[in-house]
Scaffold this motif. Structure first.
Motif, mmCIF file in Angstrom:
data_model
loop_
_atom_site.group_PDB
_atom_site.id
_atom_site.type_symbol
_atom_site.label_atom_id
_atom_site.label_comp_id
_atom_site.label_asym_id
_atom_site.label_seq_id
_atom_site.Cartn_x
_atom_site.Cartn_y
_atom_site.Cartn_z
ATOM 1 N N TYR A 1 0.835 -1.201 0.000
ATOM 2 C CA TYR A 1 0.000 0.000 0.000
ATOM 3 C C TYR A 1 0.876 1.260 0.000
ATOM 4 O O TYR A 1 0.666 2.200 -0.776
ATOM 5 N N LEU A 2 1.901 1.227 0.847
ATOM 6 C CA LEU A 2 2.809 2.378 0.944
ATOM 7 C C LEU A 2 3.573 2.610 -0.357
ATOM 8 O O LEU A 2 3.757 3.741 -0.793
ATOM 9 N N LYS A 3 4.013 1.516 -0.982
ATOM 10 C CA LYS A 3 4.792 1.636 -2.222
ATOM 11 C C LYS A 3 3.953 2.234 -3.348
ATOM 12 O O LYS A 3 4.482 2.746 -4.335
ATOM 13 N N LEU A 4 2.635 2.144 -3.215
ATOM 14 C CA LEU A 4 1.749 2.728 -4.223
ATOM 15 C C LEU A 4 1.285 4.114 -3.795
ATOM 16 O O LEU A 4 0.308 4.655 -4.323
ATOM 17 N N GLY A 5 2.007 4.674 -2.825
ATOM 18 C CA GLY A 5 1.704 6.035 -2.374
ATOM 19 C C GLY A 5 0.348 6.119 -1.708
ATOM 20 O O GLY A 5 -0.298 7.170 -1.731
ATOM 21 N N GLU A 6 -0.116 5.021 -1.136
ATOM 22 C CA GLU A 6 -1.403 4.946 -0.440
ATOM 23 C C GLU A 6 -2.540 5.429 -1.348
ATOM 24 O O GLU A 6 -3.502 6.043 -0.896
ATOM 25 N N LYS A 7 -2.366 5.183 -2.608
ATOM 26 C CA LYS A 7 -3.354 5.683 -3.573
ATOM 27 C C LYS A 7 -3.744 4.542 -4.510
ATOM 28 O O LYS A 7 -2.982 4.147 -5.375
ATOM 29 N N LEU A 8 -4.960 4.027 -4.294
ATOM 30 C CA LEU A 8 -5.367 2.860 -5.080
ATOM 31 C C LEU A 8 -6.508 3.167 -6.037
ATOM 32 O O LEU A 8 -6.963 2.295 -6.778
ATOM 33 N N ASP A 9 -6.963 4.427 -6.079
ATOM 34 C CA ASP A 9 -8.166 4.693 -6.876
ATOM 35 C C ASP A 9 -7.881 4.779 -8.379
ATOM 36 O O ASP A 9 -8.778 4.645 -9.192
ATOM 37 N N ASP A 10 -6.608 4.991 -8.733
ATOM 38 C CA ASP A 10 -6.294 5.067 -10.167
ATOM 39 C C ASP A 10 -5.335 3.947 -10.600
ATOM 40 O O ASP A 10 -4.533 4.108 -11.507
ATOM 41 N N LEU A 11 -5.433 2.822 -9.899
ATOM 42 C CA LEU A 11 -4.510 1.715 -10.183
ATOM 43 C C LEU A 11 -4.610 1.230 -11.626
ATOM 44 O O LEU A 11 -5.696 1.092 -12.169
ATOM 45 N N GLN A 12 -3.429 0.939 -12.190
ATOM 46 C CA GLN A 12 -3.394 0.229 -13.467
ATOM 47 C C GLN A 12 -2.726 -1.118 -13.224
ATOM 48 O O GLN A 12 -1.613 -1.182 -12.713
ATOM 49 N N ILE A 13 -3.439 -2.169 -13.569
ATOM 50 C CA ILE A 13 -2.918 -3.506 -13.315
ATOM 51 C C ILE A 13 -2.766 -4.241 -14.639
ATOM 52 O O ILE A 13 -3.670 -4.230 -15.480
ATOM 53 N N LYS A 14 -1.588 -4.858 -14.813
ATOM 54 C CA LYS A 14 -1.361 -5.609 -16.043
ATOM 55 C C LYS A 14 -0.691 -6.921 -15.707
ATOM 56 O O LYS A 14 0.334 -6.940 -15.042
ATOM 57 N N GLU A 15 -1.295 -7.996 -16.145
ATOM 58 C CA GLU A 15 -0.652 -9.294 -15.916
ATOM 59 C C GLU A 15 0.309 -9.517 -17.078
ATOM 60 O O GLU A 15 -0.098 -9.499 -18.246
ATOM 61 N N VAL A 16 1.601 -9.713 -16.761
ATOM 62 C CA VAL A 16 2.600 -9.797 -17.833
ATOM 63 C C VAL A 16 3.389 -11.092 -17.807
ATOM 64 O O VAL A 16 4.445 -11.185 -18.413
ATOM 65 N N GLY A 17 2.879 -12.057 -17.081
ATOM 66 C CA GLY A 17 3.653 -13.301 -16.966
ATOM 67 C C GLY A 17 3.940 -13.916 -18.317
ATOM 68 O O GLY A 17 3.222 -14.801 -18.771
ATOM 69 N N ASP A 18 5.029 -13.457 -18.956
ATOM 70 C CA ASP A 18 5.423 -14.089 -20.205
ATOM 71 C C ASP A 18 6.408 -15.213 -19.924
ATOM 72 O O ASP A 18 6.906 -15.852 -20.819
ATOM 73 N N GLY A 19 6.695 -15.396 -18.650
ATOM 74 C CA GLY A 19 7.587 -16.492 -18.269
ATOM 75 C C GLY A 19 6.817 -17.795 -18.337
ATOM 76 O O GLY A 19 5.657 -17.832 -18.732
ATOM 77 N N ASN A 20 7.447 -18.850 -17.961
ATOM 78 C CA ASN A 20 6.818 -20.155 -18.102
ATOM 79 C C ASN A 20 6.036 -20.600 -16.887
ATOM 80 O O ASN A 20 5.189 -21.455 -16.979
ATOM 81 N N LEU A 21 6.375 -20.059 -15.712
ATOM 82 C CA LEU A 21 5.920 -20.733 -14.510
ATOM 83 C C LEU A 21 4.858 -19.996 -13.704
ATOM 84 O O LEU A 21 3.992 -20.628 -13.107
ATOM 85 N N ASN A 22 4.935 -18.663 -13.663
ATOM 86 C CA ASN A 22 4.182 -17.940 -12.634
ATOM 87 C C ASN A 22 3.345 -16.811 -13.205
ATOM 88 O O ASN A 22 3.377 -16.525 -14.397
ATOM 89 N N PHE A 23 2.596 -16.153 -12.305
ATOM 90 C CA PHE A 23 1.799 -14.993 -12.663
ATOM 91 C C PHE A 23 2.471 -13.735 -12.125
ATOM 92 O O PHE A 23 2.868 -13.693 -10.970
ATOM 93 N N VAL A 24 2.607 -12.742 -13.014
ATOM 94 C CA VAL A 24 3.280 -11.507 -12.628
ATOM 95 C C VAL A 24 2.373 -10.338 -12.966
ATOM 96 O O VAL A 24 1.950 -10.188 -14.118
ATOM 97 N N TYR A 25 2.070 -9.524 -11.948
ATOM 98 C CA TYR A 25 1.214 -8.345 -12.125
ATOM 99 C C TYR A 25 2.035 -7.078 -11.942
ATOM 100 O O TYR A 25 2.722 -6.925 -10.926
ATOM 101 N N ILE A 26 1.944 -6.205 -12.928
ATOM 102 C CA ILE A 26 2.522 -4.883 -12.753
ATOM 103 C C ILE A 26 1.407 -3.986 -12.246
ATOM 104 O O ILE A 26 0.334 -3.914 -12.846
ATOM 105 N N VAL A 27 1.658 -3.332 -11.127
ATOM 106 C CA VAL A 27 0.638 -2.501 -10.501
ATOM 107 C C VAL A 27 1.197 -1.090 -10.381
ATOM 108 O O VAL A 27 2.211 -0.871 -9.719
ATOM 109 N N VAL A 28 0.515 -0.146 -11.040
ATOM 110 C CA VAL A 28 1.006 1.229 -11.052
ATOM 111 C C VAL A 28 -0.112 2.165 -10.620
ATOM 112 O O VAL A 28 -1.238 2.054 -11.107
#
Ligand SMILES: Nc1ncnc2c1ncn2[C@@H]1O[C@H](COP(=O)(O)OP(=O)(O)O)[C@@H](O)[C@H]1O
Ligand SMILES: Nc1ncnc2c1ncn2[C@@H]1O[C@H](COP(=O)(O)OP(=O)(O)O)[C@@H](O)[C@H]1O
Ligand SMILES: [Mg+2]
Ligand SMILES: [Mg+2]
Ligand SMILES: [Mg+2]
Ligand SMILES: [Mg+2]
Ligand SMILES: [Mg+2]
Lengths: 423, 423
Positions: A25-52
């Motif tokens: 929460y802190l790393k996102l500047g305590e601001k979640l109302d304009d979140l952009q989330i993108k799942e980018v797991g182009d790897g083979n094994l796991n799920f990776v979300y970029i959250v901005v």
């Protein structure tokens, strides 16, 4: 314990999860109302979300109890996230400039929160395919490998510290087994998972499965992989586990980490550079024949090892009077002897790296998981020509690795084989 | 936990302890009124009580938190008893004919209750000093080593089983450290603990401390000892850890057990036989020149390795289609290939054994703990002559081990060096 409180993330639950997790929460500047989330797991094994958010960013990686690329048909412990987090933290301490910071780890959820490596960071493999030069790559990778390997080996650690860590990482056995299977076993036998550019490489794949000399060498490498706890290795250090810009080099994804032979990491990286080299003829077009770029790859290969050796010996010299249990100063405190010991250590390590590097190349051509360097070559015949050259070189390297005394000789052999086969 | 409920035994408390421990009480036929108790710990580390009633017998071994032979000045975890009990049980399952049965283990008390190896069992080393031939020794020792090493290696175990055990035995690190110090370090530097037959061997001990080629080889062996989890090894398999009669061979005292290189056990045994050989000239007298006995020792040395190799390959063949993860049948299922793989494995193991065996010989001549074979030679000059020959051979073996292709060549080299130095 294993599934207590576990739940796969989705975009909605991810937001809830972040809200409930102060570190994120802190790393996102305590601001979640304009979140952009993108799942980018182009790897083979796991799920990776970029959250901005407008105030910050974070990457959330989650392991599910199977291998993503294979679907739920290939189960795989989600405890791998625990070892990935452990290794990220350890390597981050040893080499903070080249490892993304870990903000958060949740063992039940198998969730890691870490620094978002923002654009223009891209996966190195993609950069190599695009023909982009990274002038600091050899410098950075050699620094990363020298520090993470040296400081987790008995050259630096006491036996007590070393055995404690070895025991802990024995827990990552399922991932070790996966490597054993896909790197050291499947390419050398019939397996439903194997594939290659068929029909062009049918005889080549068959030849690998019937090459007794190769199999004897691979057996020795596999034993070393299973038995030799030389240092905490990344375990999957190909060019898809490195994110780069011109100035920055970041090593991600150490979920295969355990105490194994150092040469496995060094070989993975060098071997994947050599794969990238052999793929270049498939990337070439009228606009760019990739001639200069191939030279850059070979130069980078050479520099990576040479700088690695230099840096590794430098940290060794710096810490030779420390508490590392391998070479006690009371025995090895003479400059000539220290020098001889280091040269022996490095030549053995070099040969290990060549062996493992070659094995990693082979498995990318006739095993289950291929590399985009070749996959992106759409013309199958052209692709198979590139792959055949890489395969031929890898077989030679695996069998004759002890005859090479320097990386320059290896690079010459690449050039020679490439020249002969391309004419 | 470590000292919870711990109390050193004495004869009085021992009786109480037995009374309160059904497994022991039963082994004594529930009859404690005519107990005979004898403390026989002639070993270096622990206390051993032989307890005999008119209805039964038992041996009680207790580890105190220091090294007995050094007094309380050298602390050493009493948890070693836990690993000794674990190894005794494991080896007992794998080779019941040659390992005393464990009746009882108490972790808090660091107490093991085991079968009393009744007379005429004596410690093999004492038999070798007395010049007694044991016609089944090579057969039994090779059987013990082949089975205990094979079945705890990846030739038989899956990676999952192997890593679980490796992790557990990482806990025996203090004993590993002790070996590192007294075998691989102290002999090669000035140490308050070192001793040798002075003044005769002063130059020889100094030469060891100044021999750079030797130190380089020792460094590689030490690394292998620390890093390579090849099998569950005994860790202290000298001729003082074997009790024998003409018909029986029993291996005791595996408190140094951990997952290490197989060659360390094989070398310990072979190296101590060769020490016994070189000590014979000091045991000879008018009544017995020990000529024939020396030949028996060399024959036994040869047979031990040759039978070991034969038996090890036999169990390998028997289990080649099992679940061992090292050589998968789907890859190595061709007879010629299987044969080649085995020959490679065995020659590497042979060279490891020679290296470790030589290191174990050296440390017994210029390190802290000496062997009765030499110590029992009262005339210091005569003793030093014997020791010098053994030392010279060990140095040669350590440096040139890779040039030996068979144990027959090693035994010839022993004979040759002995012949040269005696006249
Ligand atoms: N910290 C990060 N910052 C930016 N992108 C990342 C980060 N970690 C992972 N990624 C992206 O997600 C992809 C998959 O991540 P990776 O850790 O390699 O997962 P996997 O274990 O599934 O291979 C990477 O190739 C990269 O594109
Ligand atoms: N099971 C046994 N039966 C008979 N004697 C034994 C037994 N175990 C040990 N001993 C005697 O006790 C001595 C010391 O035992 P050992 O296990 O070698 O102790 P340490 O660890 O102190 O070397 C042996 O040399 C042997 O004489
Ligand atoms: Mg990845
Ligand atoms: Mg990964
Ligand atoms: Mg040091
Ligand atoms: Mg003993
Ligand atoms: Mg002992």
């Amino acid at each position: 314990m294993a599934t207590e409180g576990f739940r796969p993330l989705d975009e909605k639950y991810l937001v809830e999860y972040i809200k409930a997790t102060p570190a994120l929460y802190l790393k996102l500047g305590e601001k979640l109302d304009d979140l952009q989330i993108k799942e980018v797991g182009d790897g083979n094994l796991n799920f990776v979300y970029i959250v901005v958010s407008s105030k910050g960013s974070v990457v959330i990686k989650q392991a599910l109890p199977y291998i993503r690329g294979m679907g739920e048909s290939w189960p795989m412990t989600k405890e791998r996230a625990y070892f990935e987090a452990l290794a990220l933290k350890e390597n981050g301490q040893l080499c903070p400039a080249h490892v993304p910071e870990v903000y958060h780890f949740d063992r039940n959820m198998s969730v890691i929160g870490m620094r978002y490596l923002e654009p223009p960071h891209i996966i190195l493999r993609k950069g190599l395919i695009a023909g982009i030069e990274y002038p600091l790559l050899a410098e950075h990778m050699s620094e990363y490998m020298a520090r993470t390997l040296f400081f987790t080996s008995l050259l630096y650690l006491s036996t007590t510290e070393h055995k404690r860590s070895v025991a802990e990482f024995c827990g990552n056995v399922e991932l070790c087994r996966l490597t054993e299977q896909v790197v050291f076993s499947d390419p050398y036998r019939e397996s439903e998972y194997n594939r290659w550019t068929s029909p062009y490489l049918d005889p080549d794949a068959k030849a690998v499965r019937e090459d007794d000399a190769l199999k004897l060498e691979v057996a020795e490498l596999k034993s070393m992989f299973c038995e030799r706890a030389q240092a905490l290795i990344h375990g999957d250090l190909h060019t898809g586990s490195v994110m780069v810009t011109r100035d920055s080099t970041q090593i991600i994804d150490p979920e295969f980490a355990f105490y194994g032979p150092m040469g496995f990491d060094i070989g993975a990286f060098l071997g994947n550079l050599i794969l990238a080299f052999f793929a270049q003829d498939g990337q070439a077009n009228e606009a760019n024949d990739r001639k200069l770029y191939k030279e850059w790859i070979l130069r980078t290969t050479e520099e990576t090892w040479n700088l690695f050796k230099q840096k590794f010996i430098a940290v060794w010299d710096e810490h030779k009077d420390g508490h590392g249990d391998a070479y006690l100063p009371s025995i090895y405190n003479k400059p000539e002897l220290q020098h001889l010991a280091q040269e022996r250590y490095m030549i053995n390590l070099f040969h290990d790296a060549l062996g493992f590097g070659a094995a990693k190349m082979i498995r990318r051509i006739v095993g289950v998981a291929h590399v985009e360097d070749f996959e992106s070559i759409k013309d199958a015949r052209k692709r198979s020509d590139c792959e055949r050259r890489a395969l031929k070189f890898a077989k030679l390297l695996l069998k004759k690795r002890r005859q090479f005394q320097s990386i320059t000789e290896v690079v010459s052999a690449v050039r020679q084989l490439h020249g002969q086969m391309v004419e």
